[in-house]
Design a protein around this motif. Structure first.
Motif, mmCIF file in Angstrom:
data_model
loop_
_atom_site.group_PDB
_atom_site.id
_atom_site.type_symbol
_atom_site.label_atom_id
_atom_site.label_comp_id
_atom_site.label_asym_id
_atom_site.label_seq_id
_atom_site.Cartn_x
_atom_site.Cartn_y
_atom_site.Cartn_z
ATOM 1 N N ALA A 16 0.832 -1.201 0.000
ATOM 2 C CA ALA A 16 0.000 0.000 0.000
ATOM 3 C C ALA A 16 0.872 1.259 0.000
ATOM 4 N N ILE A 17 1.924 1.267 0.793
ATOM 5 C CA ILE A 17 2.839 2.414 0.844
ATOM 6 C C ILE A 17 3.542 2.585 -0.502
ATOM 7 N N ALA A 18 3.994 1.501 -1.101
ATOM 8 C CA ALA A 18 4.663 1.570 -2.407
ATOM 9 C C ALA A 18 3.710 2.109 -3.472
ATOM 10 N N GLY A 19 2.468 1.651 -3.451
ATOM 11 C CA GLY A 19 1.477 2.129 -4.408
ATOM 12 C C GLY A 19 1.203 3.614 -4.252
ATOM 13 N N LEU A 20 1.049 4.068 -3.027
ATOM 14 C CA LEU A 20 0.820 5.495 -2.778
ATOM 15 C C LEU A 20 2.014 6.338 -3.220
ATOM 16 N N THR A 21 3.195 5.821 -3.013
ATOM 17 C CA THR A 21 4.398 6.540 -3.427
ATOM 18 C C THR A 21 4.422 6.715 -4.941
ATOM 19 N N LEU A 22 4.072 5.678 -5.663
ATOM 20 C CA LEU A 22 4.055 5.765 -7.120
ATOM 21 C C LEU A 22 2.976 6.714 -7.624
ATOM 22 N N ILE A 23 1.818 6.674 -7.005
ATOM 23 C CA ILE A 23 0.702 7.507 -7.446
ATOM 24 C C ILE A 23 0.917 8.974 -7.076
ATOM 25 N N CYS A 24 1.359 9.215 -5.863
ATOM 26 C CA CYS A 24 1.462 10.585 -5.360
ATOM 27 C C CYS A 24 2.857 11.180 -5.498
ATOM 28 N N GLY A 25 3.796 10.418 -6.036
ATOM 29 C CA GLY A 25 5.170 10.904 -6.156
ATOM 30 C C GLY A 25 5.256 12.129 -7.046
ATOM 31 N N GLU A 26 6.319 12.895 -6.870
ATOM 32 C CA GLU A 26 6.504 14.101 -7.666
ATOM 33 C C GLU A 26 6.728 13.744 -9.125
ATOM 34 N N LYS A 27 6.144 14.528 -9.961
ATOM 35 C CA LYS A 27 6.358 14.402 -11.394
ATOM 36 C C LYS A 27 7.337 15.480 -11.808
ATOM 37 N N GLN A 28 8.195 15.175 -12.764
ATOM 38 C CA GLN A 28 9.137 16.183 -13.243
ATOM 39 C C GLN A 28 8.372 17.172 -14.119
ATOM 40 N N VAL A 29 8.495 18.426 -13.788
ATOM 41 C CA VAL A 29 7.773 19.460 -14.512
ATOM 42 C C VAL A 29 8.766 20.506 -14.989
ATOM 43 N N GLU A 30 8.608 20.927 -16.235
ATOM 44 C CA GLU A 30 9.458 21.977 -16.762
ATOM 45 C C GLU A 30 8.918 23.318 -16.301
ATOM 46 N N ALA A 31 9.826 24.232 -16.011
ATOM 47 C CA ALA A 31 9.409 25.553 -15.571
ATOM 48 C C ALA A 31 8.664 26.279 -16.679
ATOM 49 N N ARG A 32 9.104 26.096 -17.893
ATOM 50 C CA ARG A 32 8.492 26.773 -19.031
ATOM 51 C C ARG A 32 8.206 25.771 -20.144
ATOM 52 N N PRO A 33 7.185 24.972 -19.991
ATOM 53 C CA PRO A 33 6.937 23.938 -20.990
ATOM 54 C C PRO A 33 6.576 24.487 -22.365
ATOM 55 N N ASN A 34 6.069 25.700 -22.424
ATOM 56 C CA ASN A 34 5.667 26.270 -23.707
ATOM 57 C C ASN A 34 6.852 26.581 -24.607
ATOM 58 N N PHE A 35 8.004 26.848 -24.049
ATOM 59 C CA PHE A 35 9.128 27.300 -24.861
ATOM 60 C C PHE A 35 9.540 26.285 -25.912
ATOM 61 N N LYS A 36 9.701 25.019 -25.539
ATOM 62 C CA LYS A 36 10.097 23.995 -26.519
ATOM 63 C C LYS A 36 9.036 23.843 -27.598
ATOM 64 N N GLY A 76 14.036 39.537 -24.752
ATOM 65 C CA GLY A 76 12.815 39.898 -25.462
ATOM 66 C C GLY A 76 11.540 39.624 -24.688
ATOM 67 N N LEU A 77 11.669 39.100 -23.486
ATOM 68 C CA LEU A 77 10.492 38.769 -22.683
ATOM 69 C C LEU A 77 10.238 39.831 -21.627
ATOM 70 N N ASP A 78 8.960 40.069 -21.352
ATOM 71 C CA ASP A 78 8.588 41.076 -20.353
ATOM 72 C C ASP A 78 8.825 40.605 -18.932
ATOM 73 N N LYS A 79 8.561 39.320 -18.698
ATOM 74 C CA LYS A 79 8.736 38.796 -17.344
ATOM 75 C C LYS A 79 9.480 37.474 -17.387
ATOM 76 N N ARG A 80 9.981 37.069 -16.245
ATOM 77 C CA ARG A 80 10.844 35.895 -16.146
ATOM 78 C C ARG A 80 10.143 34.611 -16.580
ATOM 79 N N LYS A 81 8.927 34.409 -16.153
ATOM 80 C CA LYS A 81 8.189 33.190 -16.503
ATOM 81 C C LYS A 81 7.034 33.543 -17.430
ATOM 82 N N GLU A 82 7.384 33.934 -18.613
ATOM 83 C CA GLU A 82 6.387 34.337 -19.608
ATOM 84 C C GLU A 82 5.601 33.127 -20.106
#
Length: 120
Positions: A16-36, A76-82
């Protein structure tokens, strides 16, 4: 019999603990996914994005490191996380017209040839 029940309960609890870890674990997220995505739409014939991904603007191990091209896009960007697509496209196109560290060449010259812009 009681020992067998304890082992089963411990095993079930561990699963149960292993399953919760897999489900609720952190996902890798890009700071600016739109750029690519936006860069790929701006330069659809470029194979450089496939091989270098974020390395076009971030040549180092961390996203805090920026190449000269990455800094040019950032100017060329107005703010850091455009997140506004039009502003990002405008910044990418403006950076292509800027002079690169190689004398007499712009960043756009390198992108047209599908070559990495020089780091600095």
């Amino acid at each position: 019999m009681r020992k067998m029940t304890t082992v089963k309960a411990a095993l079930l609890f561990g699963l149960a603990i292993a399953g919760l870890t897999l489900i609720c674990g952190e996902k890798q997220v890009e700071a600016r996914p739109n750029f690519k995505k936006i860069w790929a739409e701006t330069y659809p014939n470029s194979k450089m994005l496939i091989s270098k991904k974020c390395g076009i603007c971030h040549p180092g191990k961390t996203k805090k490191e920026k190449s000269a091209y990455g800094e040019a896009v950032g100017k060329g960007l107005d703010k850091r996380k455009e997140t506004d697509k039009d502003k990002i496209v405008k910044a990418i196109k403006a950076a292509a017209k800027m002079p690169s560290p190689v004398e007499g060449k712009t960043f756009g010259d390198f992108i047209e040839k599908d070559e990495m812009p020089p780091a600095k």
